[in-house]
Write an enzyme that holds these catalytic residues in place. Structure first.
Site, PDB file in Angstrom:
ATOM      1  N   ASN A  22       0.934  -1.224   0.518  1.00 21.71           N
ATOM      2  CA  ASN A  22       0.244   0.033  -0.059  1.00 21.71           C
ATOM      3  C   ASN A  22       0.754   1.239  -0.022  1.00 21.71           C
ATOM      4  OD1 ASN A  22      -2.141   2.083   0.744  1.00 21.71           O
ATOM      5  ND2 ASN A  22      -2.258   0.863   2.529  1.00 21.71           N
ATOM      6  N   HIS A  65     -12.573   3.042   0.519  1.00 22.38           N
ATOM      7  CA  HIS A  65     -12.211   2.488   1.635  1.00 22.38           C
ATOM      8  C   HIS A  65     -13.425   0.657   1.589  1.00 22.38           C
ATOM      9  CE1 HIS A  65     -12.616   5.697   5.028  1.00 22.38           C
ATOM     10  NE2 HIS A  65     -11.381   5.300   4.296  1.00 22.38           N
ATOM     11  N   HIS A  89     -16.957   2.747   8.669  1.00 21.33           N
ATOM     12  CA  HIS A  89     -15.210   2.992   8.832  1.00 21.33           C
ATOM     13  C   HIS A  89     -15.612   4.165   9.308  1.00 21.33           C
ATOM     14  CE1 HIS A  89     -11.426   1.990   7.038  1.00 21.33           C
ATOM     15  NE2 HIS A  89     -11.195   3.378   7.275  1.00 21.33           N
ATOM     16  N   ARG A 143     -10.994  16.814   7.334  1.00 21.90           N
ATOM     17  CA  ARG A 143     -11.863  16.752   6.328  1.00 21.90           C
ATOM     18  C   ARG A 143     -13.504  16.817   7.013  1.00 21.90           C
ATOM     19  NH1 ARG A 143     -10.764  11.013   3.012  1.00 21.90           N
ATOM     20  NH2 ARG A 143      -8.569  11.209   4.416  1.00 21.90           N
ATOM     21  N   PHE A 150      -8.956  10.961  17.669  1.00 17.73           N
ATOM     22  CA  PHE A 150     -10.008  11.383  18.278  1.00 17.73           C
ATOM     23  C   PHE A 150      -9.807  11.308  19.786  1.00 17.73           C
ATOM     24  CE2 PHE A 150     -11.824  11.246  14.423  1.00 17.73           C
ATOM     25  CZ  PHE A 150     -13.278  11.772  14.188  1.00 17.73           C
ATOM     26  N   GLY A 195      -9.951   2.548  12.948  1.00 19.05           N
ATOM     27  CA  GLY A 195      -9.562   3.222  14.247  1.00 19.05           C
ATOM     28  C   GLY A 195     -10.687   3.559  15.663  1.00 19.05           C
ATOM     29  N   GLU A 243     -13.675   0.845  16.330  1.00 17.70           N
ATOM     30  CA  GLU A 243     -12.868   0.003  16.742  1.00 17.70           C
ATOM     31  C   GLU A 243     -12.565  -0.195  18.499  1.00 17.70           C
ATOM     32  OE1 GLU A 243     -10.057  -1.836  14.756  1.00 17.70           O
ATOM     33  OE2 GLU A 243     -10.535  -2.032  12.620  1.00 17.70           O
ATOM     34  N   GLU A 277      -8.508  -5.097   6.015  1.00 16.99           N
ATOM     35  CA  GLU A 277      -7.694  -4.967   4.497  1.00 16.99           C
ATOM     36  C   GLU A 277      -7.123  -5.550   3.592  1.00 16.99           C
ATOM     37  OE1 GLU A 277      -8.106  -0.516   5.495  1.00 16.99           O
ATOM     38  OE2 GLU A 277      -8.655  -0.004   3.709  1.00 16.99           O
TER      39      GLU A 277
HETATM   40  P1  ADP Z   1      -6.334   5.678   8.816  1.00 18.33           P
HETATM   41  O1  ADP Z   1      -6.199   4.241   8.190  1.00 18.33           O
HETATM   42  O2  ADP Z   1      -7.612   6.451   7.978  1.00 18.33           O
HETATM   43  O3  ADP Z   1      -5.237   6.592   9.422  1.00 18.33           O
HETATM   44  P2  ADP Z   1      -7.501   4.877  11.573  1.00 18.33           P
HETATM   45  O4  ADP Z   1      -7.969   3.481  11.253  1.00 18.33           O
HETATM   46  O5  ADP Z   1      -5.990   4.331  11.836  1.00 18.33           O
HETATM   47  O6  ADP Z   1      -6.940   5.421  10.219  1.00 18.33           O
HETATM   48  O7  ADP Z   1      -7.964   5.574  12.290  1.00 18.33           O
HETATM   49  C1  ADP Z   1      -7.424   6.741  13.395  1.00 18.33           C
HETATM   50  C2  ADP Z   1      -7.781   7.506  14.435  1.00 18.33           C
HETATM   51  O8  ADP Z   1      -8.301   6.294  15.425  1.00 18.33           O
HETATM   52  C3  ADP Z   1      -7.274   8.054  15.152  1.00 18.33           C
HETATM   53  O9  ADP Z   1      -8.241   9.167  14.511  1.00 18.33           O
HETATM   54  C4  ADP Z   1      -7.683   7.462  16.199  1.00 18.33           C
HETATM   55  O10 ADP Z   1      -7.109   8.961  17.453  1.00 18.33           O
HETATM   56  C5  ADP Z   1      -8.445   6.714  16.013  1.00 18.33           C
HETATM   57  N1  ADP Z   1      -8.464   5.823  17.481  1.00 18.33           N
HETATM   58  C6  ADP Z   1      -7.414   4.627  17.450  1.00 18.33           C
HETATM   59  N2  ADP Z   1      -7.143   3.995  18.707  1.00 18.33           N
HETATM   60  C7  ADP Z   1      -8.673   5.638  19.220  1.00 18.33           C
HETATM   61  C8  ADP Z   1      -8.995   4.927  21.024  1.00 18.33           C
HETATM   62  N3  ADP Z   1      -8.894   3.941  21.524  1.00 18.33           N
HETATM   63  N4  ADP Z   1     -10.262   5.965  21.126  1.00 18.33           N
HETATM   64  C9  ADP Z   1     -10.534   6.659  20.080  1.00 18.33           C
HETATM   65  N5  ADP Z   1      -9.883   7.034  19.311  1.00 18.33           N
HETATM   66  C10 ADP Z   1      -8.948   6.191  18.533  1.00 18.33           C
END
Ligand code: ADP
Length: 397
Positions: free
Chosen positions: A7, A180, A208, A241, A284, A331, A334, A384
């Site tokens: 990727n 996605h 997602h 965004r 987040f 993120g 989950e 993915e």
């Molecule tokens: P991408 O692949 O689009 O970069 P991810 O699916 O890895 O994104 O998600 C990243 C987001 O998930 C971040 O904004 C992060 O803050 C949030 N995140 C990850 N773990 C937690 C958690 N324990 N609580 C809240 N938000 C989380």
């Protein structure tokens, strides 16, 4: 059978080597800062500490050579020789209307993807650079392209057309594509498996929620609508965004701030979302922390974010004539107990209720709806890479 999943981003390259006999991960890694100072490769194999390799890497080809060296390294590698790699699967963001499923990469496919660059100027060029570099380094190994847009190609015209002159669709391809797709496909199929149901009998809404975020309505295994559109900017509020807003804001701000097209694009893609709303962060976790410490802008950013997801769930329920399963992934989906609870809160009359104890889960597959909830709500970590590897294996077989 071993599949290498690649990727490529503009200055990064993520990879996983997967043994398809049991879908176990043999190696996982990330190259960052390709072509700039401080290039670094982080490589991991099961049961070993992460290997950090800091060496200048001029371009993606250079990075890929370092990845191959790491994969066959005697000490921390995963295979003895590159011949053990049977196929390579590439994540490609945008296939326009050209491909509705994954394809074996040929010269014609590369050409078709080059024609899609206009639709995804930020994402497709690095994906193509990765493909070309791989074809040079591993010329005899079959390669497959797996597209973020493909799973959404089943959307009916009424879901993907915009309310603008029809010629802009026929002449320039201005329509909704959705992104996605690999993740929405993985979690919707996994949800059916977890529930022991045939996906053909289910109406599923997949959320997602990562840095980029989108919702999809999957009816009988086919996407009927999704929140991202012509680009990954539409739909939900995201990390940076803006998602949906009155399109007149674009020209209003361009005039007010004396911005050109690139300037306003930058604002909408990089300075907006919960980052712009809260002024705290695009992560987040930081925003949840700030909100719990009394930061009002962080709290309202989260509230607005949750409400937008809720609105999409409601609209997709209306569109599909109901829903059987709601899935949270990526993120935030989950990991954030609060996000799932807030998004599903108050939907009991629509048959959706979360079990607050079951919902206390992070990064694990689990049914989190209450026993009497008509709609099943699931937390499913997305994968993915395995989806890309499965498609790759299927095609090269
Ligand atoms: P991408 O692949 O689009 O970069 P991810 O699916 O890895 O994104 O998600 C990243 C987001 O998930 C971040 O904004 C992060 O803050 C949030 N995140 C990850 N773990 C937690 C958690 N324990 N609580 C809240 N938000 C989380």
């Amino acid at each position: 059978m071993k599949v290498l999943v690649i990727n490529c981003g503009s200055s990064s390259l993520k990879y996983q080597l997967i043994d398809m006999t049991d879908e176990s991960v043999l190696a996982i890694g990330l190259v960052e800062r390709i072509g700039i100072d401080g290039s670094v490769l982080k490589h991991e194999t099961p049961g070993r500490d992460k290997e950090i390799i800091e060496e200048p890497m001029q371009d993606h080809k250079d990075a890929l050579k370092h990845v191959m060296d790491a994969l066959v390294n005697k000490e921390y590698g995963a295979i003895k020789s590159m011949d053990e790699i049977n196929a390579v699967g590439h994540r490609v963001v945008h296939a326009g209307e050209k491909f509705a499923s994954s394809v074996i990469i040929t010269d014609e496919v590369v050409k078709a993807l080059e024609e899609c660059i206009e639709l995804a100027p930020l994402h497709n060029p690095p994906n193509l650079i990765g493909i070309n570099a791989c074809r040079e380094i591993l010329p005899t190994i079959p390669m497959v392209a797996v597209f973020d847009t493909a799973f959404h190609q089943t959307m009916p015209k009424s879901s993907y057309l915009y309310g603008i002159p029809y010629e802009y669709y026929t002449d320039f391809g201005v329509r909704r594509y959705g992104f996605h797709g690999t993740s929405h496909k993985y979690v919707s199929y996994r949800a059916a498996e977890m529930l022991g149901k045939d996906i053909k009998d289910l109406k599923i809404i997949t959320c997602h929620l990562g840095n980029g975020a989108s919702v999809a309505a999957v009816d009988g295994g086919e996407v009927v609508d999704t929140s991202m559109g012509f680009t990954p900017l539409e739909g939900l509020i995201m990390g940076t965004r803006c998602g949906d807003m009155d399109p007149a804001i674009v020209t209003f701000l361009m005039k007010k701030l004396n911005l050109d097209a690139d300037g306003i694009n930058d604002v909408m893609n990089k300075k907006s979302g919960v980052f712009g709303m809260s002024g705290v962060s695009s992560d987040f976790r930081d925003i949840e922390n700030a909100a719990s410490e009394g930061n009002e802008r962080a709290a309202i950013a989260l509230e607005t974010y949750y409400k937008r997801v809720k609105k999409y769930i409601g609209s997709y329920m209306a569109e599909m004539g109901g829903v059987d399963v709601i899935v949270f992934t990526a993120g935030l989906g989950e990991n954030s107990i609060d996000a799932r609870e807030e998004i599903c809160g108050g939907l009991e009359r629509l048959g959706i209720s979360i079990d607050k104890v079951e919902n206390k889960v992070r990064g694990k597959e689990k049914v989190i709806s209450a026993a009497d909830s008509a709609v099943k709500v699931l937390c499913i970590p997305t994968n993915e890479e395995v989806m890309i590897a499965r498609d790759t294996l299927e095609l090269v077989k």
